[in-house]
Design an enzyme around this catalytic site. Structure first.
Site, PDB file in Angstrom:
ATOM      1  N   ASP A   1       0.812  -1.222   0.000  1.00  0.00           N
ATOM      2  CA  ASP A   1       0.000   0.000   0.000  1.00  0.00           C
ATOM      3  C   ASP A   1       0.844   1.271   0.000  1.00  0.00           C
ATOM      4  OD1 ASP A   1      -2.678   1.397   0.259  1.00  0.00           O
ATOM      5  OD2 ASP A   1      -1.516   2.278   1.873  1.00  0.00           O
TER       6      ASP A   1
ATOM      7  N   HIS B   1      -3.782  -1.891  -2.976  1.00  0.00           N
ATOM      8  CA  HIS B   1      -3.976  -0.478  -3.317  1.00  0.00           C
ATOM      9  C   HIS B   1      -4.120  -0.483  -4.838  1.00  0.00           C
ATOM     10  CE1 HIS B   1      -2.333   3.860  -3.394  1.00  0.00           C
ATOM     11  NE2 HIS B   1      -2.235   3.455  -4.640  1.00  0.00           N
TER      12      HIS B   1
ATOM     13  N   ASN C   1      -4.768   9.775  -2.187  1.00  0.00           N
ATOM     14  CA  ASN C   1      -4.696   8.734  -3.205  1.00  0.00           C
ATOM     15  C   ASN C   1      -5.351   7.452  -2.696  1.00  0.00           C
ATOM     16  OD1 ASN C   1      -4.049   7.378  -5.527  1.00  0.00           O
ATOM     17  ND2 ASN C   1      -1.929   7.011  -4.965  1.00  0.00           N
TER      18      ASN C   1
ATOM     19  N   ASP D   1      -7.309   4.993   6.499  1.00  0.00           N
ATOM     20  CA  ASP D   1      -6.130   5.331   5.687  1.00  0.00           C
ATOM     21  C   ASP D   1      -5.434   6.544   6.308  1.00  0.00           C
ATOM     22  OD1 ASP D   1      -4.115   5.397   3.837  1.00  0.00           O
ATOM     23  OD2 ASP D   1      -5.368   5.932   2.119  1.00  0.00           O
TER      24      ASP D   1
ATOM     25  N   HIS E   1       1.115  13.592   7.439  1.00  0.00           N
ATOM     26  CA  HIS E   1       2.268  14.184   6.747  1.00  0.00           C
ATOM     27  C   HIS E   1       2.735  15.424   7.493  1.00  0.00           C
ATOM     28  CE1 HIS E   1       2.430  11.642   3.232  1.00  0.00           C
ATOM     29  NE2 HIS E   1       1.136  11.786   3.023  1.00  0.00           N
TER      30      HIS E   1
ATOM     31  N   GLY F   1      -2.561  12.332   1.237  1.00  0.00           N
ATOM     32  CA  GLY F   1      -2.944  11.677   2.487  1.00  0.00           C
ATOM     33  C   GLY F   1      -3.667  12.593   3.443  1.00  0.00           C
TER      34      GLY F   1
HETATM   35  O1  DOR Z   1      -3.092   9.209   0.170  1.00  0.00           O
HETATM   36  C1  DOR Z   1      -2.399   8.240   0.468  1.00  0.00           C
HETATM   37  N1  DOR Z   1      -1.419   8.329   1.370  1.00  0.00           N
HETATM   38  N2  DOR Z   1      -2.609   7.075  -0.180  1.00  0.00           N
HETATM   39  C2  DOR Z   1      -1.773   6.026  -0.043  1.00  0.00           C
HETATM   40  O2  DOR Z   1      -2.008   5.021  -0.638  1.00  0.00           O
HETATM   41  C3  DOR Z   1      -0.595   6.123   0.829  1.00  0.00           C
HETATM   42  C4  DOR Z   1      -0.750   7.156   1.848  1.00  0.00           C
HETATM   43  C5  DOR Z   1       0.564   7.529   2.484  1.00  0.00           C
HETATM   44  O3  DOR Z   1       1.321   6.628   2.868  1.00  0.00           O
HETATM   45  O4  DOR Z   1       0.820   8.733   2.654  1.00  0.00           O
HETATM   46 ZN    ZN Z   2      -3.288   3.120  -0.526  1.00  0.00          ZN
END
Ligand code: DOR
Ligand code: ZN
Length: 423
Positions: free
Chosen positions: A147, A174, A275, A302, A306, A321
């Site tokens: 993922d 994913h 994503n 999810d 960040h 994310g």
């Molecule tokens: O938006 C996302 N962030 N989608 C993902 O599949 C990974 C995740 C991340 O690890 O930041």
């Molecule tokens: Zn993902």
């Protein structure tokens, strides 16, 4: 309801302890004629099994500036989650026994909720060579996933499903066709055209969902589809389940509550970048219907924290994310259950028994003998999403400023209080 807890487990709810009304009783030496160590008055509150998040990025090892096991599991506890499934896209990637064992040991020492590690499908998540699936399963990996990235090579995914099945574990996918997604940064459609941003077509997800379902059929392996975002994906899963395939799926609160229009209305707020991307109202409606009719088994966050520096850049360059652990429950209770879009029982199941079933866990229930992972919710408490107050280091949320009703006020893991905010 009266709930008795002893030795970290749920006792028979009928056993005698003083007290009356709607009580949660928490004590170590409860027996006939013994008083509880602690009696918690839960009248007017909801007492549910501890929430289970199938999809959490705890970022440790390697990305502690985004999150670590302490901040991430405190965020989980505050959000009412007692178990989180930790994704493998760390640094190093969790792709061998040593890293899986390290995560388990570090979590035992420092985490405040149960952390179940995922092992990577491919070495270094490079999508080239299968990782040591059996070794990681023996060490305690509960599932396998690259993922963050798709497994582009179909033959590699086929092998992963076959190997994981030997250990009775699912592969979490994913679903993203990287070539179709191209340089896209949001859903391909009306709003991407209006905004002049490159788009990711819905087919980039659905095409991979179709491939992975076919590989699950070919191998007899267990497939779990992460963060579904498109109507077509839901249809494919519904059909796969009707045919009896071992396929399960999850959806996030943000894909249930926001559309691609949010990129415009927020003024290119990079906290809307995720994503898979936020999709259309028709996709949202299909995801909700999938949740209601059992096509989708679980709501997963999810949780993707960040650092501000990863988000304070142009939309094209921002990290994808959303920091989700501390808002998921209230979003579901207020904006789905409160709006009549989902029944309370369906919502609770999608956060407890549903995810437990996906992984075959002996959790997600308040039955006698189950681990005393319990969440007490005040369904009427009102609060405002203020990222600065998050326990998570990730303050990246498109829900900032939202006024929500409903909050976890007590979280117990194995009978221990890990979060308490009873008024
Ligand atoms: O938006 C996302 N962030 N989608 C993902 O599949 C990974 C995740 C991340 O690890 O930041
Ligand atoms: Zn993902």
């Amino acid at each position: 309801m009266r709930l008795l807890i002893s030795g970290g487990r749920i006792l028979d709810p009928q056993r005698g302890v003083d007290g009356e009304g709607d009580l949660l009783v928490d004590g170590d030496r409860i027996g006939e004629g013994t008083r509880a160590d602690r009696v918690i008055d839960a009248r007017g509150l909801l007492v549910v099994p501890g929430l289970i998040d199938l999809h959490t990025h705890l970022r440790e090892p390697g990305f502690e500036y985004k999150e670590d096991l302490v901040s991430g599991t405190h965020a989980a506890a505050r959000g009412g989650f007692t178990t989180v499934v930790a994704m493998a896209n760390t640094s190093p990637v969790s792709d061998c026994r040593a890293t899986v064992e390290w995560v388990i040991g570090a979590a035992r020492a420092r985490a405040v909720v149960n952390v179940l590690p995922v092992g990577a499908v491919s070495k270094g998540q490079k999508g080239e060579e299968l990782a040591e699936i059996g070794d990681m399963a023996a060490a305690g990996a509960v599932a396998f996933s690259d993922d963050g990235k798709p497994v582009t090579n179909g033959e590699l995914m086929r092998c992963a499903l076959q190997y994981a099945a030997m250990w009775g574990r699912p592969v979490i996918t994913h679903c993203e066709d990287r070539q179709l997604a191209g340089e896209g940064v949001m859903h391909l459609g009306y709003w991407s055209t209006v905004l002049g941003l490159r788009g990711i077509p819905a087919a980039a997800e659905a095409a991979m969902v179709a491939r992975d379902i076919m590989l699950a059929e070919l191998t007899g392996g267990r497939l779990h589809l992460a963060h579904l975002s498109t109507a077509r994906s839901v249809e494919l899963v519904r059909e796969a389940k009707a045919r009896g395939l071992a396929v399960t799926a999850e959806v996030t609160p943000h894909h249930l509550l926001l559309t691609d229009e949010a990129v415009a209305t927020s003024g290119f707020d990079t906290d809307t970048k995720v994503n898979p991307p936020l999709r259309t109202p028709a996709d949202v409606a299909a995801l909700l219907e999938g949740l209601r009719d059992g096509t989708i088994d679980a709501i997963a966050t999810d949780h993707a924290p960040h650092h501000q520096d990863d988000k304070d850049v142009e939309y094209n360059y921002a990290a994808s994310g959303i920091s989700g652990l501390e808002t998921a429950l209230a979003l579901v209770l207020d904006r789905l259950v409160g709006q009549g879009l989902l029944e309370l029982g369906q919502a609770v199941r999608a956060l407890t028994a549903g995810p437990a079933r996906v992984l075959g866990l002996d959790r997600g229930t308040l039955a006698p003998g189950a681990p005393a992972d319990v969440t007490v919710i005040d369904p009427s408490r009102e609060w405002t999403v203020e990222p600065a107050l998050f326990a998570s280091r990730g303050r990246n949320t498109p829900f900032k400023g939202w006024k929500l009703r409903g909050q976890a006020v007590l979280t117990l893991v194995g009978g221990r209080i890990v979060h308490e905010a009873i008024a």
